[in-house]
Design an enzyme around this catalytic site. Sequence first.
Site: not given
Length: 448
Positions: A296, A200, A116
């Site tokens: 995906r 975050e 991430k």
Amino acid sequence: MIESLLVANRGEIARRIIRTARRLGVRTVAVHSDADADLPFVAEADEAVSLGAAAPAQSYRNPEAILAAAKTANVAAIHPGYGFLSENAAFARNVADAGLIWVGPDATAIEAMGDKINARNLMAAAGVPVAPGTADPAADVEAALTAAAGIGYPVMVKAAAGGGGMGMAVAADEAALRTEYDKVRAFAERMFGDGSVLIERYFPRVRHIEVQILGLADGRVVALGERECSVQRRNQKLVEESPSPALTPVIRQRLLDAAVRAGEAVGYRNAGTVECLFVPGEGGEGEFFFLEMNTRLQVEHPVTECVYGLDLVEEQLRVAAGLAPGFDPEALTPRGHAIELRINAEDPKRFFPGPGVIRTWVEPAGAGVRVDSGYAEGNTVTPHYDSLMAKLIVSGADRAEAVERARAAVAAFEVAGPKCNLPFFAELLENDEFLSGDYDTGIVGRMR
């Protein structure tokens, strides 16, 4: 077109892939654990290979066993579906090294977006908006506290290698951050083998909106609209719809353009999803931030198929084979509205799993109704895997018609044996907040 395909997955997504492959004349090979031997996907494939014990690590997450099955069945390609090994860069590389076609993005793209922190830094460099947060892992709790002081509370503490809503916690102040940092780090090390933690800004009222992208064989990246995914429990999706009722045309175009830039930044090929947080603003506007990229096919891909009239599995196979798309990328026109409901074997109040033998299974039918199921009457939902039994997808000329059809379909869907969350959907489809379209990720909590 690819001549033969091993589907390295189970349940509804395995059936879904097999269905398209069969239509295209592709020979299919299913792999299955002992626990899944009687499920429909095994019987519907042209050939089936047993992987052994039920535990995922010994079956669907066992790269050596799957590659051995591919060799035994003499297939040309492997489709990983979603979950299990679908975002495992090492497995994707091993498939390619074995001379097989990997139906998905290459290992480099999977690696680039799997972390991430690395992903948000790549996106920021590409001009994709990212939420205020750390550009490097918070090495210890003191570093996390320093970062949070600059970002401002509340903050989200996230496992850098996490996914699927796992490895996340909210900290409203310093005391909470000290506790949650240690919990998330320990969880990440145990679950992902990587204890890196990202800090975050946390937005109390936010919507979860994602964009379906497709990297074509010729190098172009196209955006196939957005999906609203804000009906969630434990950070995991229950309902998805397209288009999102939250976006104005201006914000929508900005979001789609940003998703294309995200794909181009990593040379993306095949199907993928750019997930974003959308913070509503005044007058219908707002701002969005990159959350993560799923390298995906997504569980919720059918709503995009319904709105765009595409078969995304076919498009995946075409890209993997080096073929042109089966549609004109310059003439994409969304039509109507689609909603997907995840029919899970779980308690409709607390959402705890409730496996068991399916005594009754009656699927709804009719105009605008589609069911992608992994089970049939007499099958057993075991505790070894995800609780998803089927996906109920409804579409209509507009959102109101789609909701009305969803109500009728939920009422007609009969499941007995395992616990089932159908009553939750009946409640949701009468909920004023959901019906207004002005909802956020806290809607399920407010219903409870």
